[in-house]
Design a protein around this motif. Structure first.
Motif, short mmCIF file in Angstrom:
data_model
loop_
_atom_site.label_atom_id
_atom_site.label_comp_id
_atom_site.label_asym_id
_atom_site.label_seq_id
_atom_site.Cartn_x
_atom_site.Cartn_y
_atom_site.Cartn_z
N ARG A 1 0.07 14.78 5.33
CA ARG A 1 0.00 13.96 3.99
C ARG A 1 0.35 12.75 4.83
O ARG A 1 -0.19 11.66 4.39
CB ARG A 1 0.95 14.28 3.05
N ARG B 1 -5.35 5.65 5.25
CA ARG B 1 -5.43 4.56 4.11
C ARG B 1 -4.78 3.40 4.40
O ARG B 1 -5.56 2.36 3.85
CB ARG B 1 -5.13 5.28 2.97
N LEU B 2 -3.70 3.40 4.82
CA LEU B 2 -2.97 1.98 5.05
C LEU B 2 -3.50 1.33 6.00
O LEU B 2 -3.84 -0.01 5.95
CB LEU B 2 -1.51 2.30 5.48
N GLY C 1 0.87 -1.30 -0.07
CA GLY C 1 0.03 -0.04 -0.11
C GLY C 1 0.92 1.14 0.04
O GLY C 1 0.53 2.31 -0.55
N ALA C 2 1.87 1.29 0.83
CA ALA C 2 2.87 2.51 0.86
C ALA C 2 3.63 2.62 -0.43
O ALA C 2 3.55 3.98 -0.93
CB ALA C 2 3.71 2.32 1.94
N GLU D 1 -2.63 11.36 6.61
CA GLU D 1 -3.81 10.80 5.33
C GLU D 1 -3.54 9.48 5.03
O GLU D 1 -4.19 8.48 5.08
CB GLU D 1 -3.79 11.61 4.36
N ILE D 2 -2.24 9.18 4.61
CA ILE D 2 -1.63 7.90 4.04
C ILE D 2 -1.73 7.09 5.27
O ILE D 2 -2.35 5.51 4.95
CB ILE D 2 -0.11 8.02 3.42
N ARG E 1 2.14 2.10 -3.41
CA ARG E 1 1.36 2.55 -4.21
C ARG E 1 1.21 4.08 -3.82
O ARG E 1 0.84 4.81 -4.95
CB ARG E 1 -0.33 1.84 -4.12
N GLU E 2 1.33 4.57 -2.69
CA GLU E 2 1.18 5.99 -2.18
C GLU E 2 2.83 6.56 -2.79
O GLU E 2 2.65 7.91 -2.38
CB GLU E 2 1.17 6.10 -0.65
N GLY E 3 3.63 5.86 -3.22
CA GLY E 3 4.85 6.57 -3.59
C GLY E 3 6.01 6.37 -2.95
O GLY E 3 7.19 6.71 -3.12
N TRP E 4 6.01 5.32 -1.71
CA TRP E 4 7.24 5.07 -1.37
C TRP E 4 7.99 4.34 -1.96
O TRP E 4 7.49 3.15 -2.87
CB TRP E 4 6.86 4.14 0.36
N LEU F 1 6.93 14.04 3.23
CA LEU F 1 5.68 14.16 3.00
C LEU F 1 4.93 15.18 3.89
O LEU F 1 4.09 15.97 3.38
CB LEU F 1 4.92 12.81 3.27
#
Ligand SMILES: C[S@@+](CC[C@H](N)C(=O)[O-])C[C@H]1O[C@@H](n2cnc3c(N)ncnc32)[C@H](O)[C@@H]1O
Length: 261
Positions: A228, A235-236, A149-150, A231-232, A152-155, A224
């Motif tokens: 932000r 979602r995780l 998931g991280a 927020e992430i 997908r968030e850009g990690w 981040l």
């Protein structure tokens, strides 16, 4: 570039990763073959002082060494005597401490036998050397879901972490490997136990905070910014909820005695 990959990670470690590392530190210290009360015990790779706290609660006198200044100076006012040092070359005379605890530091070494032998050198003959690492067999679908998931968030998984997982962490990741390394390092009465630890992490919020509190996430989260990152995190938590199970990492515990010289 600095080889201190834990620079900037202390806050996340103390507020997040400790959820998992504190119960494991308690189990590690409990493997001591003798009481540690009243003894000077080196906490090597001490980080933010998770094992030092357990040792102090038991009446031992911890001293802390770590390669990371940032980790070592977390909550500095309440920490035991500390110094920046590399486990390959410790700034202590022979037999300087009664016992040593090494929680999740030997797994950072590409030559763990040298690191274990160096910690034995600074520990009094007859003293205990206790260490732990994650087992190669340790795994968790829920934890993997956080990493995916991280991503997908850009990690992006940091290069140093990929290299650590490739070249160092597998070396002691089975009971046999740990026992062999401890024996080669000259330790005696070597007892190694590979087992799951119930760390009390049952909620997705706890698992996400543990995972995001690790050093491989700290630089990304700092970039981040707090809003932000929050927020992430939310979602995780929702992404992991459907696959959440009580987190039960498998740990290789070493309990051994430093030989007479
Ligand atoms: C996974 S953390 C464990 C911290 C702490 N022992 C705990 O259980 O919470 C690993 C720690 O080992 C330190 N470390 C890594 N390689 C090291 C080395 N070669 N010498 C000394 N410390 C090292 C890192 O800076 C970090 O603080």
């Amino acid at each position: 570039m600095s080889d201190d990959h834990y620079a900037g990670a202390a806050l996340g470690w103390a507020r997040g990763a400790t959820i998992v590392y504190a119960p494991i530190a308690r189990e590690l210290v409990a493997t001591a073959p003798q009481s540690l009360s009243g003894r000077t015990v080196l906490d090597v790779g001490a980080g933010t002082g998770v094992a030092s706290t357990v040792l102090a609660e038991l009446g031992a006198r911890p001293v802390a060494l770590d390669r990371s200044f940032d980790m070592l100076t977390w909550d500095a006012g309440r920490r035991p005597p500390s110094a920046v040092a590399d486990v390959y070359r410790l700034p202590l005379r022979d037999a300087a401490v009664d016992d040593t605890v090494a929680a999740f530091v030997f797994n950072h070494l590409v030559d763990p036998v040298i690191g274990i032998a160096e910690t034995a050198r600074v520990t009094r003959p007859g003293g205990a050397l206790l260490g732990c690492v994650y087992a190669n067999a340790s795994g968790s679908e829920a934890r993997d879901a956080i990493d995916l998931g991280a991503q997908r968030e850009g990690w992006q998984v940091p290069d140093w972490y990929v290299e650590l997982k490739r070249a160092a962490t597998p070396l002691l990741g089975t009971a046999d490997d740990m026992a062999r390394a401890a024996t080669q390092a000259g330790l005696v009465d070597v007892v190694v136990d590979e087992r799951g630890v119930d760390v009390g992490v049952t909620e997705p919020e706890q698992l996400v905070d543990y995972r995001l509190g690790q050093a491989n996430y700290s630089a990304w989260l700092a970039e981040l910014g707090a809003r932000r990152a929050q927020e992430i995190r939310s979602r995780l938590v929702e992404a992991v909820r459907p696959v959440m199970r009580p987190y039960r990492p498998i740990v290789v515990f070493l309990s051994a005695i430093v030989a007479a010289r």
